[in-house]
Design an enzyme around this catalytic site. Sequence first.
Site, mmCIF file in Angstrom:
data_model
loop_
_atom_site.group_PDB
_atom_site.id
_atom_site.type_symbol
_atom_site.label_atom_id
_atom_site.label_comp_id
_atom_site.label_asym_id
_atom_site.label_seq_id
_atom_site.Cartn_x
_atom_site.Cartn_y
_atom_site.Cartn_z
ATOM 1 N N ALA A 1 0.843 -1.196 0.000
ATOM 2 C CA ALA A 1 0.000 0.000 0.000
ATOM 3 C C ALA A 1 0.878 1.246 0.000
ATOM 4 C CB ALA A 1 -0.913 0.012 1.216
ATOM 5 N N ASP B 1 5.284 21.029 3.298
ATOM 6 C CA ASP B 1 5.317 20.953 4.765
ATOM 7 C C ASP B 1 5.882 19.609 5.233
ATOM 8 O OD1 ASP B 1 3.088 18.943 5.375
ATOM 9 O OD2 ASP B 1 2.030 20.375 4.097
ATOM 10 N N HIS C 1 8.252 17.641 -5.014
ATOM 11 C CA HIS C 1 8.260 19.070 -5.343
ATOM 12 C C HIS C 1 9.057 19.898 -4.344
ATOM 13 C CE1 HIS C 1 4.483 18.972 -8.138
ATOM 14 N NE2 HIS C 1 5.541 18.362 -8.639
ATOM 15 N N GLY D 1 -5.677 -14.409 28.962
ATOM 16 C CA GLY D 1 -6.131 -15.440 29.890
ATOM 17 C C GLY D 1 -4.981 -16.031 30.680
ATOM 18 N N SER D 2 -5.323 -16.634 31.783
ATOM 19 C CA SER D 2 -4.355 -17.366 32.593
ATOM 20 C C SER D 2 -5.123 -18.459 33.324
ATOM 21 C CB SER D 2 -3.664 -16.434 33.592
ATOM 22 O OG SER D 2 -4.629 -15.874 34.484
ATOM 23 N N LEU E 1 0.049 -17.661 32.103
ATOM 24 C CA LEU E 1 0.279 -18.967 32.702
ATOM 25 C C LEU E 1 -0.858 -19.923 32.343
ATOM 26 C CD1 LEU E 1 1.954 -20.706 34.732
ATOM 27 C CD2 LEU E 1 0.393 -19.859 36.519
ATOM 28 N N ARG F 1 0.683 -3.423 29.449
ATOM 29 C CA ARG F 1 -0.620 -3.870 28.935
ATOM 30 C C ARG F 1 -1.207 -2.843 27.971
ATOM 31 N NH1 ARG F 1 -1.648 -6.266 34.383
ATOM 32 N NH2 ARG F 1 -2.056 -8.506 34.032
ATOM 33 N N LYS G 1 -5.975 -17.657 38.988
ATOM 34 C CA LYS G 1 -4.625 -17.779 39.523
ATOM 35 C C LYS G 1 -4.720 -18.326 40.945
ATOM 36 C CE LYS G 1 -4.485 -12.981 41.198
ATOM 37 N NZ LYS G 1 -3.752 -11.694 41.153
#
Length: 494
Positions: A30, A119, A157, A300-301, A339, A388, A405
């Site tokens: 792209a 610019d 330009h 997830g754990s 985990l 995170r 946990k």
Amino acid sequence: MKIVLEEIAMATDKEVLIKEFLKALHEDNAAIFAGAGLSAASGFVNWKGLLKEAADELELDIEKETDLISLAQYFFNKNGRQRLSQLVIDNFSAEAQLNENHRILAQLPIDTYWTTNYDRLIEKSLTDVGKNPDVKIKQSDFALLKPKRDAIVYKMHGDIERASETVLIKDEYEMFHENNQLFSIGLKGDLISKTFLFIGYSFEDPDLEYILSRIRVLMGQDGRNHYCFFRKVNRNQYNHLPKEEGDEKFRYDSIKQELKCADLERYHIKPVLVDKYEDITEILQTILQRYCRSKILISGSAVEYKQFVPDHNTAQMFIHTLSREMVKAGFKIASGFGLGVGSAVINGSLDYVYSTNKRKISDYLILRPFPQYATNGLELMDLWDQYRRDFISDVGCAVFIFGNKEVNGKVVDAGGVRKEFDIAVAQGIKVIPVGATGYMSKTLWEETITNYDKYYSDFPALKADFEFIGDASHNHHEIITRIIKIITALRAGR
């Protein structure tokens, strides 16, 4: 009826553009061609604004002038280059703010920018998101390669810092292909091999028209399709004129726009008409949103899986199969290596990758294990929170599974999974808690299904699928099928 058909055609053109440019993004081909219109929302002038003072001094009406290159030449003939260069400096030296279109483009994986703008907003937008642009302003720059560049910005330009060398008058346009052969060659190559989106560009420059004509002769009907935006001529634009004059001007300009759009098709450039310029931002936002939704966080754990299945191996196979099917469906998975979850995510992803002839694992899997000790004076919990937010911002959807946990010998719901859910919601990322897996994911699923319109007012048809993935009694393969159905619909935007 004609108006309705035009609206349907415009909507179809927009959807084709979104689909094709997304395809180009995923294939890493792209490119953007930016004209003055891209910077207009940041307060910079267009060509007419730049040359208004010159026109006034020449006793001409800038609103009546269409050949602005000749106008610049007339001013040069009378006053010399210094005055023109000063106009460039006066109009483009101000410290302007990036606009939303710059910010969106910078977040997309686009490594090629061509622009006629003087610019430095494109460069600034890239550096603001941590990218390293390699800027080409003159021919000698082509021999210099910036280490670890993320994008090339071709300023064909010129640049505000070299105002006296900018391309502005007829003499300079006529000599462009002699004096800037590397730009011409480079642009020809990119137009043949990449999919361009032209933004804020009027297609009045003779140098680009020449390049496009050469490509058309070389490629014939085999040229690659490109896309551009035009604001559709609207009758309200002429309300300041007497009615008859306004009607005639509207009719004339509408015909001219239709002819111009048809002419661009000769060069495989597909015009997309918008009712207002804000629609361009909306389309770019949709492209960014759908691109990001091809990247899925699996959060997830688990130290146990009893609320879903009685044994460890069955749970691991569920995660393994879920990850494999996601990658197979064209999604890229991000994992914080939770985990009891992370290893199965990796194995499932690699299972599909190694079953094909594709070996570039980074195209399918992003691993972001959490840091295990504090640095730079930050508490570990604060570092995790920052971490995170950073990696969640790079995805478009988040799937939550399990979430438990062990604390003091007891199994409790995982607060980290809850935090990742809240961060994702705050960042506008679509959340898919798989309630069937239990624990924190069950709690998050109950919140989502109870307040479904809050999270998915734009996807009412998916509610039955969300209800399905909350029930652990369903067949595991069917739960996975429903998850894939949900994320596929989110990626497609419908």
